[in-house]
Design a protein around this motif. Structure first.
Motif, PDB file in Angstrom:
ATOM      1  N   THR A  90       0.862  -1.235  -0.043  1.00  0.00           N
ATOM      2  CA  THR A  90       0.206  -0.549  -0.208  1.00  0.00           C
ATOM      3  C   THR A  90       1.198   1.469   0.082  1.00  0.00           C
ATOM      4  OG1 THR A  90      -1.952  -1.136   0.935  1.00  0.00           O
ATOM      5  CG2 THR A  90      -1.625   1.043   1.084  1.00  0.00           C
ATOM      6  N   GLY A  91       0.832   1.564  -1.535  1.00  0.00           N
ATOM      7  CA  GLY A  91       1.708   4.190  -1.157  1.00  0.00           C
ATOM      8  C   GLY A  91       0.791   4.693  -1.485  1.00  0.00           C
ATOM      9  N   ALA A  92       0.811   5.452  -0.576  1.00  0.00           N
ATOM     10  CA  ALA A  92       0.424   6.918  -0.854  1.00  0.00           C
ATOM     11  C   ALA A  92       0.497   8.194  -2.180  1.00  0.00           C
ATOM     12  CB  ALA A  92       0.512   8.123  -0.321  1.00  0.00           C
ATOM     13  N   PHE A  93      -0.436   8.479  -3.546  1.00  0.00           N
ATOM     14  CA  PHE A  93       0.207   9.151  -4.664  1.00  0.00           C
ATOM     15  C   PHE A  93      -0.830  10.834  -4.254  1.00  0.00           C
ATOM     16  CE2 PHE A  93       0.552   4.991  -5.317  1.00  0.00           C
ATOM     17  CZ  PHE A  93       1.592   4.506  -6.669  1.00  0.00           C
ATOM     18  N   PRO A  94       0.198  11.515  -3.599  1.00  0.00           N
ATOM     19  CA  PRO A  94      -0.805  12.872  -2.780  1.00  0.00           C
ATOM     20  C   PRO A  94      -1.027  13.623  -4.401  1.00  0.00           C
ATOM     21  CG  PRO A  94       1.009  12.520  -1.874  1.00  0.00           C
ATOM     22  CD  PRO A  94       1.013  11.052  -2.691  1.00  0.00           C
ATOM     23  N   THR A  95       0.288  13.419  -5.143  1.00  0.00           N
ATOM     24  CA  THR A  95       0.062  14.363  -6.351  1.00  0.00           C
ATOM     25  C   THR A  95      -0.426  14.281  -7.882  1.00  0.00           C
ATOM     26  OG1 THR A  95       2.758  13.602  -6.975  1.00  0.00           O
ATOM     27  CG2 THR A  95       1.965  15.774  -4.806  1.00  0.00           C
ATOM     28  N   ILE A  96      -1.036  12.629  -7.782  1.00  0.00           N
ATOM     29  CA  ILE A  96      -1.418  12.261  -9.516  1.00  0.00           C
ATOM     30  C   ILE A  96      -2.602  13.369  -9.538  1.00  0.00           C
ATOM     31  CG2 ILE A  96      -2.330  10.739  -7.873  1.00  0.00           C
ATOM     32  CD1 ILE A  96      -1.127   8.754 -10.461  1.00  0.00           C
ATOM     33  N   GLY A  97      -2.754  13.299 -10.599  1.00  0.00           N
ATOM     34  CA  GLY A  97      -4.133  13.626 -10.689  1.00  0.00           C
ATOM     35  C   GLY A  97      -5.229  13.327 -10.627  1.00  0.00           C
ATOM     36  N   SER A  98      -6.456  13.288 -10.461  1.00  0.00           N
ATOM     37  CA  SER A  98      -7.541  12.403 -10.360  1.00  0.00           C
ATOM     38  C   SER A  98      -8.383  12.071 -11.383  1.00  0.00           C
ATOM     39  CB  SER A  98      -8.983  12.951  -9.533  1.00  0.00           C
ATOM     40  OG  SER A  98      -9.205  14.728  -9.860  1.00  0.00           O
ATOM     41  N   ASP A  99      -7.798  12.146 -12.859  1.00  0.00           N
ATOM     42  CA  ASP A  99      -7.814  11.835 -13.374  1.00  0.00           C
ATOM     43  C   ASP A  99      -6.519  11.135 -14.921  1.00  0.00           C
ATOM     44  OD1 ASP A  99      -6.343  14.308 -14.018  1.00  0.00           O
ATOM     45  OD2 ASP A  99      -7.554  14.906 -15.867  1.00  0.00           O
ATOM     46  N   VAL A 100      -5.871  10.393 -14.224  1.00  0.00           N
ATOM     47  CA  VAL A 100      -4.849   9.376 -14.373  1.00  0.00           C
ATOM     48  C   VAL A 100      -4.139   8.787 -14.321  1.00  0.00           C
ATOM     49  CG1 VAL A 100      -1.921  10.343 -14.236  1.00  0.00           C
ATOM     50  CG2 VAL A 100      -3.179  12.089 -14.051  1.00  0.00           C
ATOM     51  N   PRO A 101      -4.952   7.513 -15.103  1.00  0.00           N
ATOM     52  CA  PRO A 101      -5.060   6.361 -14.959  1.00  0.00           C
ATOM     53  C   PRO A 101      -3.209   5.878 -14.239  1.00  0.00           C
ATOM     54  CG  PRO A 101      -5.700   6.292 -16.477  1.00  0.00           C
ATOM     55  CD  PRO A 101      -5.506   7.855 -16.357  1.00  0.00           C
ATOM     56  N   LEU A 125      -8.468   5.131 -11.233  1.00  0.00           N
ATOM     57  CA  LEU A 125      -7.960   6.115 -10.583  1.00  0.00           C
ATOM     58  C   LEU A 125      -8.088   6.456  -9.567  1.00  0.00           C
ATOM     59  CD1 LEU A 125     -10.334   7.608 -13.639  1.00  0.00           C
ATOM     60  CD2 LEU A 125      -7.935   7.699 -13.659  1.00  0.00           C
ATOM     61  N   ILE A 126      -7.724   7.467  -8.908  1.00  0.00           N
ATOM     62  CA  ILE A 126      -7.426   7.728  -7.096  1.00  0.00           C
ATOM     63  C   ILE A 126      -8.408   9.157  -7.880  1.00  0.00           C
ATOM     64  CG2 ILE A 126      -5.921   8.478  -5.173  1.00  0.00           C
ATOM     65  CD1 ILE A 126      -3.463   6.931  -6.737  1.00  0.00           C
ATOM     66  N   PRO A 127      -9.244   9.301  -6.163  1.00  0.00           N
ATOM     67  CA  PRO A 127     -10.494   9.901  -6.256  1.00  0.00           C
ATOM     68  C   PRO A 127      -9.617  10.957  -5.398  1.00  0.00           C
ATOM     69  CG  PRO A 127     -10.846   7.925  -5.708  1.00  0.00           C
ATOM     70  CD  PRO A 127      -9.756   8.089  -6.023  1.00  0.00           C
ATOM     71  N   ALA A 128      -9.994  12.351  -5.783  1.00  0.00           N
ATOM     72  CA  ALA A 128      -8.967  13.740  -5.194  1.00  0.00           C
ATOM     73  C   ALA A 128     -10.105  13.849  -4.112  1.00  0.00           C
ATOM     74  CB  ALA A 128      -9.602  15.136  -6.123  1.00  0.00           C
ATOM     75  N   VAL A 129      -8.708  14.589  -3.166  1.00  0.00           N
ATOM     76  CA  VAL A 129      -9.564  15.049  -1.891  1.00  0.00           C
ATOM     77  C   VAL A 129      -9.014  16.322  -1.944  1.00  0.00           C
ATOM     78  CG1 VAL A 129      -9.110  13.003  -1.262  1.00  0.00           C
ATOM     79  CG2 VAL A 129      -6.643  14.527  -0.728  1.00  0.00           C
ATOM     80  N   ALA A 130      -9.104  17.276  -0.899  1.00  0.00           N
ATOM     81  CA  ALA A 130      -8.951  17.896  -0.452  1.00  0.00           C
ATOM     82  C   ALA A 130      -7.957  18.941  -0.385  1.00  0.00           C
ATOM     83  CB  ALA A 130      -9.901  19.338   0.761  1.00  0.00           C
ATOM     84  N   PRO A 131      -7.144  20.397  -0.837  1.00  0.00           N
ATOM     85  CA  PRO A 131      -5.892  20.217  -1.297  1.00  0.00           C
ATOM     86  C   PRO A 131      -5.193  20.882   0.695  1.00  0.00           C
ATOM     87  CG  PRO A 131      -7.551  22.332  -1.517  1.00  0.00           C
ATOM     88  CD  PRO A 131      -8.087  21.258  -1.741  1.00  0.00           C
ATOM     89  N   GLY A 157      -4.019  17.689  -3.712  1.00  0.00           N
ATOM     90  CA  GLY A 157      -4.665  16.551  -3.390  1.00  0.00           C
ATOM     91  C   GLY A 157      -5.199  16.276  -4.540  1.00  0.00           C
ATOM     92  N   GLY A 158      -5.070  15.918  -6.066  1.00  0.00           N
ATOM     93  CA  GLY A 158      -5.279  14.980  -6.862  1.00  0.00           C
ATOM     94  C   GLY A 158      -5.856  16.061  -7.938  1.00  0.00           C
ATOM     95  N   ALA A 159      -6.468  17.632  -8.056  1.00  0.00           N
ATOM     96  CA  ALA A 159      -7.401  18.080  -8.144  1.00  0.00           C
ATOM     97  C   ALA A 159      -6.555  20.066  -8.653  1.00  0.00           C
ATOM     98  CB  ALA A 159      -8.624  17.536  -8.047  1.00  0.00           C
ATOM     99  N   ALA A 160      -7.152  20.005  -9.696  1.00  0.00           N
ATOM    100  CA  ALA A 160      -6.503  21.289  -9.744  1.00  0.00           C
ATOM    101  C   ALA A 160      -7.121  22.556  -9.031  1.00  0.00           C
ATOM    102  CB  ALA A 160      -6.543  21.971 -11.521  1.00  0.00           C
ATOM    103  N   ILE A 161      -6.078  23.992  -8.456  1.00  0.00           N
ATOM    104  CA  ILE A 161      -6.805  24.190  -7.495  1.00  0.00           C
ATOM    105  C   ILE A 161      -8.247  25.248  -8.429  1.00  0.00           C
ATOM    106  CG2 ILE A 161      -6.306  26.355  -6.396  1.00  0.00           C
ATOM    107  CD1 ILE A 161      -3.876  24.627  -4.770  1.00  0.00           C
ATOM    108  N   THR A 162      -8.773  25.170  -8.159  1.00  0.00           N
ATOM    109  CA  THR A 162      -9.731  26.267  -8.753  1.00  0.00           C
ATOM    110  C   THR A 162      -9.805  27.724  -7.851  1.00  0.00           C
ATOM    111  OG1 THR A 162     -11.942  25.468  -7.372  1.00  0.00           O
ATOM    112  CG2 THR A 162     -11.447  24.432  -9.277  1.00  0.00           C
ATOM    113  N   GLY A 163     -10.039  27.984  -6.765  1.00  0.00           N
ATOM    114  CA  GLY A 163      -9.092  29.331  -6.661  1.00  0.00           C
ATOM    115  C   GLY A 163      -9.409  29.261  -5.034  1.00  0.00           C
ATOM    116  N   TYR A 164      -9.165  30.616  -3.985  1.00  0.00           N
ATOM    117  CA  TYR A 164      -8.477  31.218  -2.703  1.00  0.00           C
ATOM    118  C   TYR A 164      -9.497  31.864  -2.283  1.00  0.00           C
ATOM    119  CZ  TYR A 164      -4.027  28.757  -3.595  1.00  0.00           C
ATOM    120  OH  TYR A 164      -3.148  28.204  -5.019  1.00  0.00           O
ATOM    121  N   ALA A 165     -10.045  31.834  -1.102  1.00  0.00           N
ATOM    122  CA  ALA A 165     -10.452  32.702  -0.115  1.00  0.00           C
ATOM    123  C   ALA A 165      -9.782  33.016   0.698  1.00  0.00           C
ATOM    124  CB  ALA A 165     -12.371  31.956  -0.032  1.00  0.00           C
ATOM    125  N   VAL A 166     -10.274  34.912   1.374  1.00  0.00           N
ATOM    126  CA  VAL A 166      -8.981  35.026   2.048  1.00  0.00           C
ATOM    127  C   VAL A 166     -10.329  35.290   3.102  1.00  0.00           C
ATOM    128  CG1 VAL A 166      -7.693  37.039   2.921  1.00  0.00           C
ATOM    129  CG2 VAL A 166      -7.696  35.526   1.002  1.00  0.00           C
TER     130      VAL A 166
END
Length: 464
Positions: A90-101, A125-131, A157-166
């Protein structure tokens, strides 16, 4: 028996290559290391929580005659190799995109070497999680706002960042971006201290808030500032005051007076008394307005005219005390003046005319003073001021002759006090005369001065 069987297999394979003319074909020539195990089978992969994948397989039927000691697991994402002793990993893949086989292969390892790689697993496919949260948040205050900037999260988290909130603390004022790493938070209250947090969002949701930023306090300008104006006469001794003008909102004001553009030590009040050091210069005042939440603002007045001499005014005229009688002493009282610290000089007058050398506070009336009237002219001076004079009123006419030790009675020469016994001549002791008598002064001349001792005619002989 197993060893002979393996040798037989290799001989058969070699004969087949020669017989078929297939020498050089990699499918038969690139066999595993002699004695190496067969390859694992049934490799499969399944996603797990936390962006992890568990890979399982079946150990090879052929261990090559040696104990299998490890398995090497390779993936199609970064070609890294992980080693395990069990037929699962078992291993972790924190940076792979959720759409990458993602696929995996496995090699078995024994003392003789490694097997060929297994067939690849079916792709997963590894599902995305919150960044993860944004980093290094910093803020700069402005007028009712703050500029906030930050660094992107270490993991998306495996998905492109769509925005930031301050978000501001306190107040909850916000600004958002579609990916930019800074924005301006509006609607802040000047004078209030704020800190800020930032969260990143992807299709999997928002991150945790970042660590708080540095503290900032927004400030803005005065709505209106006053123009200082100096009121007063520009001459030594005069008091200047400042009208600071109208400010909005109401500030706390401070003052600094300046002489030819340079600050005057300890001159920090709303008024200033001009001194001798100011004569010939121009005076200004700097008024500074300060208020919480507002930018401190200094304002400078226009200069005064060149500071002139101060005016010494007599408030009460000089007076004379003493009896207007020959042999008596008159004393001058200088009166009072418009400022303290003046230097006083005296000049005695006989019937309004200057008496040469009579410049002391007191004056002894000689016989020559009889029938005359005396007054004293007082001159007041002070640095930075024009000198001023005031003359006292005149005495009554001097009368009589005082016989205070000099009337000529007994064995004394008439006209002198104290007594001078009769001699053919007298000179002042310590002088250049040849006597035969020598007088030790002071000697008051109350009569005709037969020895001519009072050379300056002020009624006092042998003064030095």
């Amino acid at each position: 028996m197993d060893g002979r069987w393996r040798l037989l297999r290799k001989l058969v394979a070699a004969i087949a290559v020669v017989a078929l003319g297939l020498v050089g074909m990699p499918s038969l020539a690139a066999a595993a290391d002699p004695g190496a195990p067969g390859m694992p089978t049934g490799v499969s992969a399944s996603p797990q929580a936390g962006r992890q994948v568990t890979v399982t397989w079946t150990a090879p039927e052929d261990d090559g005659g040696n104990l299998i000691t490890a398995y090497k697991v390779s993936n199609s994402f970064d070609s890294s190799v992980a080693t395990t002793t069990e037929p699962t990993w078992t291993g972790a893949f924190p940076t792979i995109g959720s759409d990458v086989p993602l696929t995996f292969t496995v090699r078995a390892v024994n003392a003789a070497g490694e097997s060929d790689p297994s067939d690849a697993s079916a792709p997963v496919l590894i599902p995305a999680v919150a960044p993860s949260e944004p980093r290094s948040v910093s803020a700069t205050g402005g007028n009712g706002q703050a500029q906030v900037s930050w660094l992107a999260p270490l993991g998306n988290g495996g998905a492109a960042i769509t925005g930031y909130a301050v978000t501001s603390v306190p107040g909850g004022q916000t600004c958002v971006t579609a990916g930019a790493l800074s924005c301006v938070v509006p609607g802040l209250t000047n004078g209030t201290t704020y800190r800020f947090t930032v969260s990143a969002s992807t299709i999997a949701g928002p991150s945790l808030p970042s660590a708080v930023s540095n503290a900032v306090t927004p400030i803005g300008p005065f709505a209106a500032v006053g123009t200082p104006r100096i009121i007063g006469v520009a001459r030594v001794g005069a008091t200047l005051r400042v009208n600071p003008g109208t400010w909005s909102p109401s500030p706390k004001l401070s003052f600094q007076w300046l002489r030819n553009g340079r600050s005057i030590a300890r001159a920090t009040g709303a008024t200033y008394v001009l001194t001798a050091a100011d004569r010939g210069t121009r005076t200004r005042v700097r008024v500074t307005g300060a208020r919480v939440g507002v930018v401190t603002k200094p304002m400078l007045s226009s200069p005064t005219a060149v500071v002139g001499y101060g005016i010494l005014a007599n408030r009460r005229a000089p007076t004379i005390t003493g009896t207007a009688k020959v042999g008596k002493t008159l004393t001058a009282n200088p009166g009072t003046w418009s400022t303290s610290g003046v230097t006083i000089k005296y000049q005695w007058l006989r019937d309004g005319r200057t008496i040469r050398g009579a410049t002391r506070k007191t004056y002894r009336l000689t016989k020559a003073a009889k029938t005359h009237r005396f007054s004293v002219r007082v001159t007041a001076t002070k640095a930075g001021y024009k000198a001023a004079t005031k003359t006292s009123g005149r005495t009554a006419k001097v009368t009589g002759v005082s016989n205070a030790g000099g009337g000529g009675g007994g064995n004394c020469t008439p006209g002198y006090s104290p007594c001078l016994p009769p001699k053919s001549d007298y000179d002042c002791a310590g002088g250049s005369g040849d006597g035969p008598g020598y007088a030790h002064g002071p000697i008051y001349v109350t009569g005709s001065d037969p020895y001519d001792l009072d050379r300056d005619g002020d009624g006092i002989a042998c003064e030095d």
